[in-house]
Design an enzyme around this catalytic site. Structure first.
Site, PDB file in Angstrom:
ATOM      1  N   PHE A   1       0.650  -1.288  -0.092  1.00 11.49           N
ATOM      2  CA  PHE A   1      -0.151  -0.036   0.069  1.00 11.49           C
ATOM      3  C   PHE A   1       0.995   1.140  -0.018  1.00 11.49           C
ATOM      4  O   PHE A   1       0.377   2.239  -0.363  1.00 11.49           O
ATOM      5  CB  PHE A   1      -1.065   0.111   1.267  1.00 11.49           C
ATOM      6  CG  PHE A   1      -0.618  -0.312   2.458  1.00 11.49           C
ATOM      7  CD1 PHE A   1       0.375   0.890   3.027  1.00 11.49           C
ATOM      8  CD2 PHE A   1      -0.638  -1.600   3.164  1.00 11.49           C
ATOM      9  CE1 PHE A   1       0.852   0.161   4.558  1.00 11.49           C
ATOM     10  CE2 PHE A   1      -0.128  -1.863   4.468  1.00 11.49           C
ATOM     11  CZ  PHE A   1       0.676  -0.880   5.057  1.00 11.49           C
TER      12      PHE A   1
ATOM     13  N   GLY B   1       1.459   3.751  -3.378  1.00 11.70           N
ATOM     14  CA  GLY B   1       0.337   4.709  -3.810  1.00 11.70           C
ATOM     15  C   GLY B   1      -0.027   5.675  -2.575  1.00 11.70           C
ATOM     16  O   GLY B   1      -0.760   6.550  -2.917  1.00 11.70           O
ATOM     17  N   HIS B   2       0.514   5.334  -1.320  1.00 14.82           N
ATOM     18  CA  HIS B   2      -0.175   6.113  -0.273  1.00 14.82           C
ATOM     19  C   HIS B   2       0.795   6.365   0.901  1.00 14.82           C
ATOM     20  O   HIS B   2       1.240   5.800   1.928  1.00 14.82           O
ATOM     21  CB  HIS B   2      -1.111   5.130   0.643  1.00 14.82           C
ATOM     22  CG  HIS B   2      -2.191   5.694   1.310  1.00 14.82           C
ATOM     23  ND1 HIS B   2      -1.711   6.266   2.674  1.00 14.82           N
ATOM     24  CD2 HIS B   2      -3.485   6.283   1.232  1.00 14.82           C
ATOM     25  CE1 HIS B   2      -2.767   6.745   3.378  1.00 14.82           C
ATOM     26  NE2 HIS B   2      -3.907   7.015   2.367  1.00 14.82           N
ATOM     27  N   PHE B   3       1.738   7.314   0.446  1.00 20.53           N
ATOM     28  CA  PHE B   3       1.629   8.383  -0.783  1.00 20.53           C
ATOM     29  C   PHE B   3       3.011   8.365  -0.987  1.00 20.53           C
ATOM     30  O   PHE B   3       3.936   8.615  -0.341  1.00 20.53           O
ATOM     31  CB  PHE B   3       1.218   9.662   0.050  1.00 20.53           C
ATOM     32  CG  PHE B   3      -0.129   9.921   0.482  1.00 20.53           C
ATOM     33  CD1 PHE B   3      -1.185   9.892  -0.435  1.00 20.53           C
ATOM     34  CD2 PHE B   3      -0.343   9.957   1.810  1.00 20.53           C
ATOM     35  CE1 PHE B   3      -2.489  10.123   0.093  1.00 20.53           C
ATOM     36  CE2 PHE B   3      -1.563   9.740   2.306  1.00 20.53           C
ATOM     37  CZ  PHE B   3      -2.923  10.088   1.499  1.00 20.53           C
TER      38      PHE B   3
ATOM     39  N   ILE C   1       2.633   6.511   4.196  1.00 23.33           N
ATOM     40  CA  ILE C   1       1.736   6.530   5.647  1.00 23.33           C
ATOM     41  C   ILE C   1       0.587   5.508   5.498  1.00 23.33           C
ATOM     42  O   ILE C   1      -0.201   5.207   4.385  1.00 23.33           O
ATOM     43  CB  ILE C   1       0.691   7.986   5.709  1.00 23.33           C
ATOM     44  CG1 ILE C   1       1.771   8.914   5.751  1.00 23.33           C
ATOM     45  CG2 ILE C   1      -0.175   7.826   6.790  1.00 23.33           C
ATOM     46  CD1 ILE C   1       0.930  10.563   5.653  1.00 23.33           C
TER      47      ILE C   1
END
Length: 150
Positions: free
Chosen positions: A47, A50-52, A57
């Site tokens: 994850f 893309g986050h971020f 985070i």
């Protein structure tokens, strides 16, 4: 204090697998009462792509999922299925979710869940996730258990 439960034993209690297993180890529990588990957060988590980008985070919804998985482990340890069956725990509801601390790669998330009530196949628990002594998130969680054949 019970013996810790490693990832191989967790795989016997939860149907989740990579990339969605969010509990690495159970460090303490008492059936029908509480459970304390660990999630080691690393930059290798899918994850974070893309986050971020540039500011990784852990999504709050995944902190809640980690708490829900800890709840399912406690419920599974607390109630035995019939021979040849297992329980599948469905995330049925959430109330009072609060996010207090950002979780980043390198953090160790301590998941603490406590049974608030159980009636038939429904389990109500309160969960809190910590980084060190700082509360990262908390919520009241509801799950529904379904007994299925192995």
């Amino acid at each position: 204090m019970n013996e810790s439960i490693d990832i191989n034993q967790i795989f016997t209690l939860l149907p989740h697998r990579y990339p969605f297993i969010l509990v690495d180890r159970v460090i303490d529990y008492k059936v029908m009462e509480y459970l304390i588990a660990i999630k080691n957060v690393t930059i290798n988590e899918n994850f974070f792509t893309g986050h971020f980008p540039g500011n990784p985070i852990m999504p709050g919804v995944l902190m809640l999922e980690a708490l829900a998985q800890a709840c399912a482990i406690l419920a599974s340890l607390s109630r035995q299925p019939k021979e040849g069956h297992e329980f599948l725990h469905y995330f049925a509801g959430i109330d009072n979710a609060r996010f207090k601390q950002v979780v980043t790669p390198g953090d160790q998330l301590r998941l603490e869940v406590r049974l608030a009530g159980q009636k038939r196949d429904f389990w109500r628990m309160h969960g809190e996730a910590y980084i060190g002594d700082k509360l990262a998130c908390s919520a009241d969680l509801l799950s529904a258990a379904k007994e299925i054949k192995k």
